[in-house]
Design an enzyme around this catalytic site. Sequence first.
Site, PDB file in Angstrom:
ATOM      1  N   GLU B 147      11.465  -6.415  -4.982  1.00 14.43           N
ATOM      2  CA  GLU B 147       9.965  -6.530  -4.590  1.00 14.43           C
ATOM      3  C   GLU B 147       9.468  -7.901  -4.845  1.00 14.43           C
ATOM      4  O   GLU B 147       8.611  -8.597  -4.197  1.00 14.43           O
ATOM      5  CB  GLU B 147       9.113  -5.410  -5.528  1.00 14.43           C
ATOM      6  CG  GLU B 147       8.959  -4.555  -4.413  1.00 14.43           C
ATOM      7  CD  GLU B 147      10.556  -3.316  -4.415  1.00 14.43           C
ATOM      8  OE1 GLU B 147      11.127  -3.935  -5.933  1.00 14.43           O
ATOM      9  OE2 GLU B 147      10.818  -2.085  -3.790  1.00 14.43           O
ATOM     10  N   HIS B 216       5.396   7.769  -7.511  1.00 12.45           N
ATOM     11  CA  HIS B 216       4.709   7.377  -6.242  1.00 12.45           C
ATOM     12  C   HIS B 216       3.392   8.140  -5.679  1.00 12.45           C
ATOM     13  O   HIS B 216       3.236   8.145  -4.365  1.00 12.45           O
ATOM     14  CB  HIS B 216       5.343   8.682  -5.064  1.00 12.45           C
ATOM     15  CG  HIS B 216       7.613   7.490  -5.194  1.00 12.45           C
ATOM     16  ND1 HIS B 216       7.748   8.509  -5.925  1.00 12.45           N
ATOM     17  CD2 HIS B 216       8.673   7.202  -4.222  1.00 12.45           C
ATOM     18  CE1 HIS B 216       9.244   7.825  -5.886  1.00 12.45           C
ATOM     19  NE2 HIS B 216       9.072   7.033  -4.904  1.00 12.45           N
TER      20      HIS B 216
END
Lengths: 406, 411
Positions: B147, B216
């Site tokens: 990322e 998450h």
Amino acid sequence: MNTKLKYILLFQALDFPGGKVTYIPEMRFLSESSGKRIPCYRVLNENGEIITGSDYEQLSEEVSVKIYSNMVSLQMMDTVFYEAQRQGRISFYLTSAGEEAINIASAAALSADDIILPQYREPGILLWRGFTIQEFANQCFGNKDDYGKGRQMPIHYGSKKHNFVTISSPIATQLPQAVGIAYSLKMDKKDACVVTYTGDGGTSEGDFHAALNFSAVTEAPVVFICRNNGWAISTHISEQFRSDGIVVRGRAYGIRSIRVDGNDVLAVYSAIHAAREMAISEQRPVLVEALSYRVGHHSTSDDSTKYRPVDEIVYWKMERNPVNRFRKWVERNGWWSEEKESELRNSVKKQLLQAIQVAEQTEKPPLEDLFSDVYDIRPPNLREQEKQLRETIYRHPQDYPSHVPL
Amino acid sequence: MATIFQGLRGGAAAALTNSIDSKKLLSRSTRRSLSERKVSFPVVRSDGSVNLNPGGSNARARRVDQLITNAVATKADSSAASSTSKPGHELLLFEALREGLEEEMDRDPHVCVMGEDVGHYGGSYKVTRGLADKYGDLRVLDTPIAENSFTGMGIGAAMTGLRPIIEGMNMGFLLLAFNQISNNCGMLHYTSGGQFTIPVVIRGPGGVGRQLGAEHSQRLESYFQSIPGIQMVACSTPYNAKGLMKAAIRSENPVILFEHVLLYNLKERIPDEEYICNLEEAEMVRPGEHVTILTYSRMRYHVMQAAKTLVNKGYDPEVIDIRSLKPFDLHMIGNSVKKTHRVLIVEECMRTGGIGASLTAAITENFHDYLDAPIVCLSSQDVPTPYAGTLEEWTVVQPAQIVTAVEQLCQ
């Protein structure tokens, strides 16, 4: 061939993504090192003589003299600005002492359209591209003529017109950005590449791994130049990695790489010239490891004699100096003389001293620049904060520095 | 639309008159009990658009005409949902995002998408489905799993003229990209003296889903809100999802667009013709008189559910979807506070350091004199989101809690 043999041969290879992989019955570990270290490409010996049998890119008198003059200017600029910091005239400085060849020779081998993403020890590239001593001084003093509008520390140069992206302090963040710019160039199909620099320490960052990996996968035209100068502040390369330097890592990512003598102008020039060609024509990344030595301290906030022996520093400064080495070659060709040397040094010294004087006396950027460029259009909260600040200054003018314009 | 007109006497839209006292909105008002307050209501024009402040003048031209006042996606009311005579088309929120993205990619060849599995897989939430086939692998780029690196790559590409949309598969993964987002994305325009602009859009699903586990279920808007130089918006309906996506792509500033994992399948009818939403504006969901409820993203639906209950109990809440998380739309929020004098903030962020905390501070600082009661902020507790369904439900603010809070606030 009988069927049994055919079967044996068939099952000895695995069709794995990327190509066939043969099976072997012996259990063999790949050694952690190849035994022999990857050799280093060099053209000039320590005496400035071309080593017989070397392949290299021939340089004209004009280019050679320009390279040499720029190396001297870089060396002098570093000395003078470092002193200026010591005298308290600027707050910070970091030198490229010992790495002048990497700076100037690599810049010379590139075109003006190649976009540079530097770490911070590459001001020579700007120098080569025409950034004036005054412009350097303006950035260091953070005055209103600084292109960065006084917002960054000294030596964090940036100039869009020179295709030199503004330096950002965190290490290795420029590497994935280089891949992004190369991706953009690839979309536009430009005849240019991206060249990005990092030190030996920067190769330990996660961004280095991912940038190299990405560039290989996206087939981006990037040239990664690693200035392996032996030290990352006080961390010696023996503590930074256990691989044979940086060059061997290229293969791990599927990237072509080369190790070059970073203090040899001709070698650096030739290698970068070739790397650039490959990057653009073959649309692939290339890794260049330039071996050198960081003669100066990491920066003005560092005293390297605390962690390394003084004679090591002196040795590299005097015996392995890239500027002297190249001078010998240029002089041997009859393109330089003692006279030209003193003329150059006097002229540069004058320019430097004058630039510092002018930069010191130039106004600082106005208060308005504290709030501009955060966004394209100033949002209400910033307008309000500016208003509040101005009111405070109006009420307490004695607490506000008088030489900063409002 | 029914809920908005609950306070109407006389029923028919034609009988509406403009009874908003513009002076009342701008001047100080004294404490009044609820029964004494005159119930006023907004002007609804025959084309379905709503004028909320016809008497006052707005310093900035406001695109009120294109705001949908009722955007609870389950009710598709054609008269209010379309701004002109065309009926529009129905789609799900992730399709609206894709439509916005596709329109912008058609309009400007510099727009490109990068992220994990966005290409041939079509994106983990199908937002980019079909785009790689249409625009090619280079414009819809599949990246390896790093990322910080593909965010850095997007920033580099933006500096040289492209307009990348960087997708984080889940907002939580963008924590790995924090260095690039903070130090380079937010700062480089400033530190380069304005020489380099970074017109990126960083988007992805966040928020608490259905038992996705702590890593998450994060609310990144609270971590990113301090970064100078970025803008943050949160979409909540297909209409504003498409509008905000288009506005974010066209913006010269880096914009982080927060989507919510559980809202991707919301259905709504949106106009056929092109529109964009203003990035800095909030959305008036339900005008009211008694209390201002500020919310965004998924909590908007919990609030509207609570609103139904509240209306049945005789309250008239004003619900605003703040949409713009950085900067806050203090204009609309302020006008509402000056009208109702009571504020309830309902958010999914944690109590400490969340959007609600900043919003509370901003409102207190600017509108303290107009408040009749302290601001109440309902947020999640300062705990990682548990996996167990029952526990997870109790970390998220539920409609029942909202009803209780309003009742207490309005005593």
